[in-house]
Design a protein around this motif. Sequence first.
Motif, short mmCIF file in Angstrom:
data_model
loop_
_atom_site.label_atom_id
_atom_site.label_comp_id
_atom_site.label_asym_id
_atom_site.label_seq_id
_atom_site.Cartn_x
_atom_site.Cartn_y
_atom_site.Cartn_z
N UNK A 108 0.94 -1.03 0.12
CA UNK A 108 -0.13 0.04 0.21
C UNK A 108 0.82 1.22 0.21
N UNK A 109 1.90 1.14 0.97
CA UNK A 109 2.70 2.48 0.81
C UNK A 109 3.50 2.63 -0.38
N UNK A 110 3.82 1.61 -1.37
CA UNK A 110 4.58 1.79 -2.57
C UNK A 110 3.49 2.20 -3.61
N UNK A 111 2.21 1.99 -3.39
CA UNK A 111 1.29 2.83 -4.33
C UNK A 111 1.09 4.17 -3.84
N UNK A 112 1.15 4.29 -2.37
CA UNK A 112 0.88 5.64 -2.04
C UNK A 112 2.19 6.47 -2.54
N UNK A 113 3.48 5.85 -2.58
CA UNK A 113 4.46 6.64 -2.90
C UNK A 113 4.41 7.03 -4.35
N UNK A 114 3.92 5.93 -5.16
CA UNK A 114 3.83 6.24 -6.72
C UNK A 114 2.81 7.59 -6.97
N UNK A 115 1.86 7.52 -6.00
CA UNK A 115 0.70 8.76 -6.27
C UNK A 115 1.50 9.72 -5.89
N UNK A 116 2.49 9.89 -4.95
CA UNK A 116 3.13 11.02 -4.40
C UNK A 116 3.80 11.56 -5.62
N UNK A 117 4.79 10.75 -6.06
CA UNK A 117 5.93 11.08 -7.00
C UNK A 117 5.84 10.90 -8.32
N UNK A 118 5.18 9.80 -8.77
CA UNK A 118 5.33 9.29 -9.85
C UNK A 118 3.97 9.39 -10.94
N UNK A 119 3.20 8.95 -10.35
CA UNK A 119 1.95 8.42 -11.10
C UNK A 119 1.12 9.35 -11.96
#
Lengths: 765, 161
Positions: free
Chosen positions: A664-675
């Motif tokens: 979940x944190x990885x998806x949140x990090x994606x949302x924050x910086x990449x996706x």
Amino acid sequence: MSAFSSNSSGQRFHHRDTLSKAVGAERYSTDFTPPGCLWAGVKRAGVPHARIIAVHSEEARAVQGVTSVLTRADVPGTNRQGIVHKDQPVLAGSVVRHAGDPVALVVAESREALAEALACIRLECEPLPGIFDPELALKPDAPLVHPDWETGNLLARGLVDKGDAQQAMQACEVVVEGEFETPMQEHVSLEPPNGAARMTAKGVLEMIVSTQAPFRDRFEIAHALGLNPMSIRIRAPYLGGAFGGKDGATVQCLLALAALKSGGRWVRMDWGREETFLAGYKRHAARMRIRLGATRDGVLQALESTMYFDSGPYAHLGVEIMALGLEHSGGAYRIPHTRMEGFCVYTNNPVGGAFRGFGVVQAIFAIERIMDVLAARLHMDPGELRLKNALRPGEQNCAGVAMQSPSGACECLETVMAHPAWADRMAWKAKAPPFKRRGVGIAASCNAMGYGRGLPDAAAAKLELTREGNFKIFNSVADMGQGNAPAFVQLAATALKQEASRFELVQPDTRLCLPAGSSSASRTTYTFGNALLRACEAMREKLIARAALFLLVDEPNRLCLKPGEVADEATGRSVPLSMLGAMLQRDDRICVDQFVMPVVENPPDTGKEFKLGFPHVFFSHGACLCAVEVDELTGQVELKECVTAVECGRVLNPRGVEQQVQGAAAQGAGLALMEKFSTQGGRILSGDLSTYLIPTALDLPDLECATVDGDEPSGPLGLKGMGEVGIHGPAPAVAQALGDAVGLTVRSVPVEPEDVLRALRGEKS
Amino acid sequence: MSKTITLTFTLNGRQVRLETRPGTRVLDLLRGEMGLTAAKEGCGSGECGACAILVDGTAKLSCLMLAAQLEGREIVTAEGLGTVEHPHPIQASLAENGAVQCGYCTPGMTIAAAELLAHTPCPDRGEVREAISGNLCRCTGYVKIVDAVMAVSRTTGEKNS
């Protein structure tokens, strides 16, 4: 509060499915290609809004190997799909409402013929003006997505309130406000939507689908195609990921239609990655205006927020997602006076849908960002401000529902604030290398568990003692990778005091398993787990009662289950389970039971628009800290540390919790910086994995997870759901960290290097 | 379309001779005609790594290879690395270390890891991350995958020392 190692009373547990997956032996629905099967595919509109004049399919029909080309006229039934609100056509016939709308379905003997035929289909249409912004869509002169919908482009409005926010706001010593946005997000489950289907000689529509809701699918397909739902059999093998993207029909209705027209032959449908981007559901983009009032010493008093959700052209689960958004607008905080208003709006953008965090991701981003604004205004430590206002057991959340114990918001915050990455952040920041700047941010979160009031959150479990003396669990809720399947084995093995190896797990099959809701809403382990534990208790009683017959014991309760046997400790005698299995008739070897999740008993007098899914009674809690390092020359942001603490009831399997929280944190990090899901005029600009980037192993640090022990008395062995709560933290924590590092005011994500460079140059964002 | 060629190559240790169209994707050949479904299609365009196989010991994306490219080569799929009964150490380690969630990326991940460990028996975490960076995983956040590869490298390292 607990330390950062595996700290729980629970034991690490792994199930043999992990090995079968690792060696490539596990069969997903995508691996089911019966010999001689046909291949089905869809021609998609490619234009966001248009009146269909004709679908020219003659050339496609002439392609060698094509068995059928179907358009709207070939669809029996209502042609309308949708989980709650049925407004999405199986095949569009008169109007195209987004670029991914399907206009023709082709079935062919080979994938080559299918591709050739799809390429020959030509859509003749008259373009219509589109609307692509949810707020502009509410203007009186906006083009209408559904001209016959009586409230224009407004799919639904919702209001959740408590106290008198307006008056309380006026009385506040400090009021801060802001506007924030979160984008569409793509699930990118590695396995795209797919399935296989056929009509059997007995008239049963048999399907093997990558789905989160096999039991519900029957009704959605039946409604759309005019079938008897009980004549549809759906099997859901392990899913190759879903995250909400397979909650609702993807291939189901199209594939069923293809099977209806294929004379009993198997038909396969596989969406490609680009088709999934085009036609799959997205996390709803949201725009949020929020005002927060507090006393001078930082005690929250009043909240006013307005949320606009971009539903795309169809309702899907938009209204229910908005309900959760409003319900979580106040985050994990105690705010006496609140007023949260939401608008779920039709546009010609891609279709909004369920995605881990279901409206909560959006709401938490806004409340956490405004908390940062308040902390800055008050010159308070952002962690201390959060801790001061975090909900404690018994206190009311923003929707007026009292938190039942445990409520671990404070403990989660304390846990991450004790982490060296937070406690020693000044020293760490001071050691930034040349041309780098560092910052650290913190965020709190919560996430409701289960469907909420209005929709029975129910599951029925079936457990069988086999003739050999082992056990078969008939699992009713799909495992999309979150590990509920092994969790069920662990629960049953614990309850029956048997080795896990004695359990076989039958994956969802609507003919063999008993009904249960979807694999969603962080509910599966709680709801089905409770049903299963009840079935286990019935099995225990049965086994000792039957064993008592063998042992001539007139007090069965003195017998107990031991691995492989029922034992009488008073005499030292025992009956092997294999003997019981061989002796009992099949009816007698099966135990079934059910569970319905409790709902809020005295719901607050608000949110009346939400018939389904409001409010919730149970919440999991979380806190997250992110440490970032910014490159002054390039604007690149590197996530150096990401620590998430969660309270999700009792931890039975620490590894299972870590897996979910890290993912979940990885998806949140994606949302924050990449996706960055980019669209322009309804067309997707980032329509594949080379333009829509999700984190790789090089983009993430070793994500840390800590658990705060709780004990939910109503949960199976004390647990609560935790599939979603871990996703919320990274976006607001990274945003705060970037404010800390370079003074960037983050109002929307993902944050891009250009944003950082602008902040470094002192430009306003 | 109908023109076929005869190919001879080694697949998971066995000599294979078959007729196929030269333009068939290797991924389709494996999953269809050969019945080997461990290699998965996640994107079909070389971005996700789920379809990775070893070709002469090097990890390649089978969605970007054509059948004709297999001639004379030695191919290993995840099925060829190991089985449930006799898993490759990396497969066992991924399963035991919590590195498998939905598992769809996992066979491809085992290929990338096996290639790494064949060349670099004792990698550091950064090398592991780099080696698997062409394999997308949406479930795990990669932490436990890196842990699992490191665990194998430690075992191998201990054996070697």
